[in-house]
Write a protein that holds these residues in place. Sequence first.
Motif, PDB file in Angstrom:
ATOM      1  N   UNK A 104       0.912  -1.366   0.259  1.00  0.00           N
ATOM      2  CA  UNK A 104       0.040  -0.210   0.093  1.00  0.00           C
ATOM      3  C   UNK A 104       1.077   1.655  -0.248  1.00  0.00           C
ATOM      4  N   UNK A 105       0.778   1.811  -0.954  1.00  0.00           N
ATOM      5  CA  UNK A 105       1.246   3.042  -1.189  1.00  0.00           C
ATOM      6  C   UNK A 105       2.855   3.293  -2.306  1.00  0.00           C
ATOM      7  N   UNK A 106       2.522   1.952  -2.692  1.00  0.00           N
ATOM      8  CA  UNK A 106       3.409   2.375  -3.430  1.00  0.00           C
ATOM      9  C   UNK A 106       3.222   2.289  -4.979  1.00  0.00           C
ATOM     10  N   UNK A 107       3.812   2.774  -5.888  1.00  0.00           N
ATOM     11  CA  UNK A 107       3.440   2.831  -7.371  1.00  0.00           C
ATOM     12  C   UNK A 107       4.325   2.291  -7.937  1.00  0.00           C
ATOM     13  N   UNK A 108       3.896   1.652  -9.305  1.00  0.00           N
ATOM     14  CA  UNK A 108       4.332   0.891 -10.209  1.00  0.00           C
ATOM     15  C   UNK A 108       3.869   0.993 -11.495  1.00  0.00           C
ATOM     16  N   UNK A 109       5.378   0.625 -12.313  1.00  0.00           N
ATOM     17  CA  UNK A 109       5.427   1.300 -13.753  1.00  0.00           C
ATOM     18  C   UNK A 109       5.450  -0.162 -14.783  1.00  0.00           C
ATOM     19  N   UNK A 110       4.673  -0.625 -15.132  1.00  0.00           N
ATOM     20  CA  UNK A 110       4.812  -1.928 -16.157  1.00  0.00           C
ATOM     21  C   UNK A 110       5.037  -1.304 -18.009  1.00  0.00           C
TER      22      UNK A 110
END
Length: 335
Positions: A104-110
């Motif tokens: 929770x509170x993480x951003x990620x990009x794929x």
Amino acid sequence: MGAEGMTEDDGLSPRERFERWRDLVGRTRVADTTSAHVETFAAQLRMFELGPVTLMATSFPSARFRRSERMIRSSDQELYHLTLLTAGRHALGCAEDQRETHRVGDLWLIDSSHPYDGRFSGVRSPGQADPRATGISVDLPISLLPVSPDRVRDLLGRALCAREGTGAVLADFLLGLDRQAHTLGPAEAARLGTVVVDLVAAWVARELDTLPALPHETRRRALVESVRGFIRRNLHDPDLSPATVAAAHHISLSYLHRVFTQESQGETVAAWIRSQRLKKAHHDLADPALRAVPIHIVAAQWGILRADDFSRAFRAAYGISPSEHRHQAFALTAE
């Protein structure tokens, strides 16, 4: 504006609901999607088109998304997929030697051009009967991001914090956009889609330490959204002013005024601070839970310390006095 969604009380069976949810997610995220909870599946989903950008908010018990090399060869939409996790956990594999855990509170990009294996696990929250994974995602064409895909590749799959800096500005904007997207007309939705791209670009460039290389317009729009976020977080402070906003962003007051009015259809920073304070007070004065709180205290809680100033500004904005607004709100509630 194109908008679709689903709720848990849609009359579908759990299996039908899973199929509907999978089809909606698959509009932009083409993957082999499975769940261990198909026979009891309950989910919510909101999807909005913001010009070329798709915003999606969803809640579900668990799911696995697998995108293979075969799928990529068959169809590659050439999209970036950005996700903000608000409940649950996520384990991602992007390569044989790369495993990442998102909380929770993480951003990620794929992206759709590389294989991945993502597993969302629900967590039981207070007051919630079943474990849930919840998040907000954005899908945007790779070609729109003014950062080289070769550079962005260094970020793919990594857990990046959304609790400070540009990541926090981006996360706050996505959360607010999800709350208000259903009220947007097509032109406004498209404009905010452009802002989303600018904020993603600024966030990516900050992580890669390439912010100065972004186009001036992108940096300017990202700065204005950062300013708005700072103001919203500090409305309670009576000392909040254009000068404190400029100092917090390490820019001159004159530059702040220039870029803000350019991006806000001529509205000044001071006027926007005032309108946001009045909007918050307007909401609180109609809240039954705050009925016993004196009007001048409600105003002070949003940084307006002089009762006379508050009353005049409120009447100018809404056409009635604060006390009349409170009376009307409670009269409607009682009917």
